[in-house]
Scaffold this motif. Structure first.
Motif, PDB file in Angstrom:
ATOM      1  N   PRO A 233     -23.709  57.996  17.285  1.00  0.00           N
ATOM      2  CA  PRO A 233     -24.002  57.983  15.845  1.00  0.00           C
ATOM      3  C   PRO A 233     -25.166  57.065  15.475  1.00  0.00           C
ATOM      4  O   PRO A 233     -25.108  55.853  15.660  1.00  0.00           O
ATOM      5  CB  PRO A 233     -22.691  57.471  15.227  1.00  0.00           C
ATOM      6  CG  PRO A 233     -21.648  57.760  16.252  1.00  0.00           C
ATOM      7  CD  PRO A 233     -22.324  57.583  17.563  1.00  0.00           C
ATOM      8  N   THR A 234     -26.209  57.671  14.984  1.00  0.00           N
ATOM      9  CA  THR A 234     -27.385  56.957  14.487  1.00  0.00           C
ATOM     10  C   THR A 234     -27.823  57.612  13.193  1.00  0.00           C
ATOM     11  O   THR A 234     -27.376  58.713  12.842  1.00  0.00           O
ATOM     12  CB  THR A 234     -28.555  57.028  15.482  1.00  0.00           C
ATOM     13  OG1 THR A 234     -28.949  58.407  15.629  1.00  0.00           O
ATOM     14  CG2 THR A 234     -28.174  56.460  16.849  1.00  0.00           C
ATOM     15  N   ALA A 235     -28.753  56.972  12.497  1.00  0.00           N
ATOM     16  CA  ALA A 235     -29.293  57.568  11.274  1.00  0.00           C
ATOM     17  C   ALA A 235     -30.027  58.864  11.586  1.00  0.00           C
ATOM     18  O   ALA A 235     -29.941  59.834  10.826  1.00  0.00           O
ATOM     19  CB  ALA A 235     -30.211  56.573  10.578  1.00  0.00           C
ATOM     20  N   ASP A 236     -30.758  58.900  12.703  1.00  0.00           N
ATOM     21  CA  ASP A 236     -31.486  60.124  13.050  1.00  0.00           C
ATOM     22  C   ASP A 236     -30.533  61.299  13.193  1.00  0.00           C
ATOM     23  O   ASP A 236     -30.787  62.399  12.693  1.00  0.00           O
ATOM     24  CB  ASP A 236     -32.268  59.937  14.356  1.00  0.00           C
ATOM     25  CG  ASP A 236     -33.545  59.132  14.164  1.00  0.00           C
ATOM     26  OD1 ASP A 236     -33.973  58.971  12.995  1.00  0.00           O
ATOM     27  OD2 ASP A 236     -34.110  58.672  15.165  1.00  0.00           O
ATOM     28  N   LEU A 237     -29.417  61.089  13.870  1.00  0.00           N
ATOM     29  CA  LEU A 237     -28.426  62.156  14.027  1.00  0.00           C
ATOM     30  C   LEU A 237     -27.821  62.521  12.673  1.00  0.00           C
ATOM     31  O   LEU A 237     -27.720  63.699  12.319  1.00  0.00           O
ATOM     32  CB  LEU A 237     -27.327  61.703  14.988  1.00  0.00           C
ATOM     33  CG  LEU A 237     -26.120  62.635  15.126  1.00  0.00           C
ATOM     34  CD1 LEU A 237     -26.523  63.994  15.677  1.00  0.00           C
ATOM     35  CD2 LEU A 237     -25.047  61.999  16.014  1.00  0.00           C
ATOM     36  N   GLY A 238     -27.434  61.510  11.903  1.00  0.00           N
ATOM     37  CA  GLY A 238     -26.730  61.754  10.650  1.00  0.00           C
ATOM     38  C   GLY A 238     -27.586  62.275   9.526  1.00  0.00           C
ATOM     39  O   GLY A 238     -27.051  62.678   8.485  1.00  0.00           O
ATOM     40  N   ASN A 239     -28.896  62.300   9.714  1.00  0.00           N
ATOM     41  CA  ASN A 239     -29.794  62.828   8.684  1.00  0.00           C
ATOM     42  C   ASN A 239     -30.362  64.204   9.042  1.00  0.00           C
ATOM     43  O   ASN A 239     -31.154  64.761   8.278  1.00  0.00           O
ATOM     44  CB  ASN A 239     -30.952  61.851   8.433  1.00  0.00           C
ATOM     45  CG  ASN A 239     -30.492  60.553   7.784  1.00  0.00           C
ATOM     46  OD1 ASN A 239     -29.499  60.528   7.065  1.00  0.00           O
ATOM     47  ND2 ASN A 239     -31.207  59.475   8.039  1.00  0.00           N
ATOM     48  N   ARG A 240     -29.967  64.743  10.184  1.00  0.00           N
ATOM     49  CA  ARG A 240     -30.472  66.055  10.597  1.00  0.00           C
ATOM     50  C   ARG A 240     -29.867  67.148   9.709  1.00  0.00           C
ATOM     51  O   ARG A 240     -28.651  67.204   9.511  1.00  0.00           O
ATOM     52  CB  ARG A 240     -30.105  66.343  12.055  1.00  0.00           C
ATOM     53  CG  ARG A 240     -30.915  65.560  13.077  1.00  0.00           C
ATOM     54  CD  ARG A 240     -30.445  65.918  14.477  1.00  0.00           C
ATOM     55  NE  ARG A 240     -30.652  67.339  14.772  1.00  0.00           N
ATOM     56  CZ  ARG A 240     -31.637  67.817  15.534  1.00  0.00           C
ATOM     57  NH1 ARG A 240     -32.523  66.985  16.079  1.00  0.00           N
ATOM     58  NH2 ARG A 240     -31.733  69.115  15.764  1.00  0.00           N
ATOM     59  N   THR A 241     -30.699  68.046   9.240  1.00  0.00           N
ATOM     60  CA  THR A 241     -30.234  69.136   8.381  1.00  0.00           C
ATOM     61  C   THR A 241     -29.207  70.008   9.095  1.00  0.00           C
ATOM     62  O   THR A 241     -28.184  70.391   8.507  1.00  0.00           O
ATOM     63  CB  THR A 241     -31.423  69.995   7.921  1.00  0.00           C
ATOM     64  OG1 THR A 241     -32.322  69.183   7.153  1.00  0.00           O
ATOM     65  CG2 THR A 241     -30.960  71.157   7.053  1.00  0.00           C
ATOM     66  N   ASP A 242     -29.450  70.317  10.379  1.00  0.00           N
ATOM     67  CA  ASP A 242     -28.513  71.197  11.088  1.00  0.00           C
ATOM     68  C   ASP A 242     -27.163  70.518  11.289  1.00  0.00           C
ATOM     69  O   ASP A 242     -26.111  71.148  11.132  1.00  0.00           O
ATOM     70  CB  ASP A 242     -29.104  71.673  12.422  1.00  0.00           C
ATOM     71  CG  ASP A 242     -29.585  70.554  13.336  1.00  0.00           C
ATOM     72  OD1 ASP A 242     -29.585  69.381  12.911  1.00  0.00           O
ATOM     73  OD2 ASP A 242     -29.989  70.859  14.492  1.00  0.00           O
ATOM     74  N   VAL A 243     -27.157  69.235  11.591  1.00  0.00           N
ATOM     75  CA  VAL A 243     -25.906  68.507  11.783  1.00  0.00           C
ATOM     76  C   VAL A 243     -25.141  68.383  10.471  1.00  0.00           C
ATOM     77  O   VAL A 243     -23.921  68.545  10.417  1.00  0.00           O
ATOM     78  CB  VAL A 243     -26.183  67.119  12.394  1.00  0.00           C
ATOM     79  CG1 VAL A 243     -24.940  66.236  12.361  1.00  0.00           C
ATOM     80  CG2 VAL A 243     -26.701  67.271  13.822  1.00  0.00           C
ATOM     81  N   LEU A 244     -25.853  68.124   9.396  1.00  0.00           N
ATOM     82  CA  LEU A 244     -25.201  67.999   8.095  1.00  0.00           C
ATOM     83  C   LEU A 244     -24.597  69.325   7.644  1.00  0.00           C
ATOM     84  O   LEU A 244     -23.554  69.354   6.983  1.00  0.00           O
ATOM     85  CB  LEU A 244     -26.210  67.509   7.053  1.00  0.00           C
ATOM     86  CG  LEU A 244     -26.657  66.055   7.232  1.00  0.00           C
ATOM     87  CD1 LEU A 244     -27.903  65.780   6.391  1.00  0.00           C
ATOM     88  CD2 LEU A 244     -25.539  65.093   6.843  1.00  0.00           C
ATOM     89  N   ALA A 245     -25.238  70.428   7.993  1.00  0.00           N
ATOM     90  CA  ALA A 245     -24.770  71.744   7.551  1.00  0.00           C
ATOM     91  C   ALA A 245     -23.681  72.313   8.457  1.00  0.00           C
ATOM     92  O   ALA A 245     -22.934  73.205   8.038  1.00  0.00           O
ATOM     93  CB  ALA A 245     -25.937  72.720   7.491  1.00  0.00           C
ATOM     94  N   ALA A 246     -23.571  71.800   9.677  1.00  0.00           N
ATOM     95  CA  ALA A 246     -22.655  72.393  10.652  1.00  0.00           C
ATOM     96  C   ALA A 246     -21.226  71.911  10.455  1.00  0.00           C
ATOM     97  O   ALA A 246     -20.985  70.787  10.015  1.00  0.00           O
ATOM     98  CB  ALA A 246     -23.123  72.051  12.064  1.00  0.00           C
ATOM     99  N   ASP A 247     -20.292  72.773  10.827  1.00  0.00           N
ATOM    100  CA  ASP A 247     -18.892  72.373  10.900  1.00  0.00           C
ATOM    101  C   ASP A 247     -18.733  71.484  12.134  1.00  0.00           C
ATOM    102  O   ASP A 247     -18.736  71.970  13.267  1.00  0.00           O
ATOM    103  CB  ASP A 247     -17.996  73.607  11.036  1.00  0.00           C
ATOM    104  CG  ASP A 247     -17.381  74.020   9.721  1.00  0.00           C
ATOM    105  OD1 ASP A 247     -17.616  73.331   8.721  1.00  0.00           O
ATOM    106  OD2 ASP A 247     -16.677  75.035   9.697  1.00  0.00           O
ATOM    107  N   ILE A 248     -18.601  70.195  11.906  1.00  0.00           N
ATOM    108  CA  ILE A 248     -18.329  69.248  12.987  1.00  0.00           C
ATOM    109  C   ILE A 248     -17.147  68.410  12.501  1.00  0.00           C
ATOM    110  O   ILE A 248     -17.320  67.319  11.956  1.00  0.00           O
ATOM    111  CB  ILE A 248     -19.561  68.382  13.312  1.00  0.00           C
ATOM    112  CG1 ILE A 248     -20.762  69.273  13.649  1.00  0.00           C
ATOM    113  CG2 ILE A 248     -19.263  67.434  14.478  1.00  0.00           C
ATOM    114  CD1 ILE A 248     -22.048  68.504  13.923  1.00  0.00           C
TER     115      ILE A 248
END
Length: 370
Positions: A233-248
């Motif tokens: 978990p980093t800001a780069d990961l948590g600010n990615r559009t695909d990660v934010l939109a995905a069911d995780i």
């Protein structure tokens, strides 16, 4: 203004004014009634947008509490039990001798499948079918139920795929239909957040020195074998559009008030909604497994899908069921006081000291038996 609202607002303002935090939210409920809804600081430094009660943040594992809650609601409806083998619902998961893994093992992080391959990419964790195929093909790290180790990513995909197999719906849809819409927080608590809504997010930022700290970790740590460093978990990961939109569903995108409201509806009725029966709540918040974490090394205590205790440990607060998130966010319910609490923020720090201090204020204001 209630006393706890005043005390928490003063604490929040001090945290921002001192530079400790950039922007934050704190919400408190007691016996189904909101007691505090605090914001302070800036949500987005690039635009100057201020933090608001409805601002949504990626809080990482704090969202696992919502994942577990969905599972408990389906158990209560008789769709499966805690002792149902995962492979009975998801036959492919039986590969490589995993047929004995039960739903209970998953919820207590004792299933023995805590890791993802070290070549897993951002794109992989956003592709539901692909990542579930990977999890189904994984091999056991230990015999199920004999040890505990935090299933940082796999917890979400395991519960999420179980939910999909028994309902025919993605877990994000079940979350919306069964929890967030009834509680009136459908636009503040998500697994996958629609891209059209991302403008309401508070972007994350790393504390100085975070990358150096990660690079200094000993290479033989078990946690470094549970997934590639790029997925930590980093800001780069948590600010990615695909990660934010995905069911995780190992994490969540939420406001503090939405998460506190969900915990409140586990403890009591909130606006006519109670998510679990009192008997079910007692079962799932009792300590089910405690001991050393085989992946991250610390001692941990787990109920069914919720950690037990405040950040300083289960022994000091055994009536608390909770989930924290990487970066220092934290939320809990307390069966002894009827209080729920959530703390969110956009600056990722290395510990839960701020959450612990804020929770202490709340505990002082609403002592057990008070």
């Amino acid at each position: 203004m209630s006393d706890i609202q005043k005390r928490l607002q003063e604490a929040a303002d001090r945290l921002v004014d001192s530079g400790t935090e950039r922007g934050l939210q704190i919400a408190v409920y007691r016996h189904g009634e909101q007691m505090a809804d605090v914001v302070a600081g800036i949500a987005d430094p690039k635009t100057g947008r201020m933090m608001e009660p409805g601002t949504v943040l990626y809080t990482y594992s704090m969202g696992k509490a919502a994942t577990a809650t969905v599972a408990h609601m389906l158990v209560e409806r008789g769709l499966f039990t805690y002792d149902t083998p995962v492979a009975e619902l998801w036959p492919e998961f039986a590969a490589h001798g995993k047929g004995a893994v039960t739903v209970r093992h998953v919820l207590t992080h004792t299933a023995g499948v805590p890791g993802l391959p070290l070549d897993t990419t951002f794109e992989d964790i956003c592709d539901w079918d692909a990542i579930c195929a990977t999890v189904a093909d994984s091999r056991l790290w230990w015999e199920p139920g004999t040890a505990m180790g935090y299933h940082a990513y796999t917890f979400g995909y395991l519960i999420g795929e179980i939910v999909r197999r028994v309902t025919g719906k993605p877990i994000s849809q079940v979350l919306r239909e069964e929890i967030t819409e009834p509680l009136g927080v459908a636009d503040e608590l998500y697994f996958g957040m629609p891209v059209s809504e991302h403008r309401r997010l508070a972007p994350l930022e790393d504390m100085p020195g975070a990358s150096e700290m990660m690079a200094s970790l000993p290479p033989d740590l078990p946690m470094l074998k549970a997934g590639p460093l790029s997925l930590f978990p980093t800001a780069d990961l948590g600010n990615r559009t695909d990660v934010l939109a995905a069911d995780i569903p190992a994490g969540g995108k939420t406001s503090a008030r939405a998460m506190a409201r969900m915990y409140a509806a586990l403890l009591d009725e909130v606006s006519g909604v109670r998510l679990l029966s009192p008997e079910r709540l007692r079962e799932v918040t009792a300590t089910a497994y405690s001991g050393p974490d085989q992946v991250f090394g610390m001692d941990s205590a787990w109920g069914l899908g919720y950690s037990i205790g405040l950040p300083q440990g289960a022994a000091s607060s055994p009536s608390v069921f909770a989930m924290g998130g990487a970066g220092g966010t934290f939320a809990y319910g307390d069966t002894a006081t009827g209080v729920s609490f959530a703390f969110t923020k956009n600056r990722l720090t290395q510990d839960f000291s701020t959450a612990e201090a804020l929770a202490a204020l709340v505990q002082e204001s609403f002592p057990a038996g008070g």
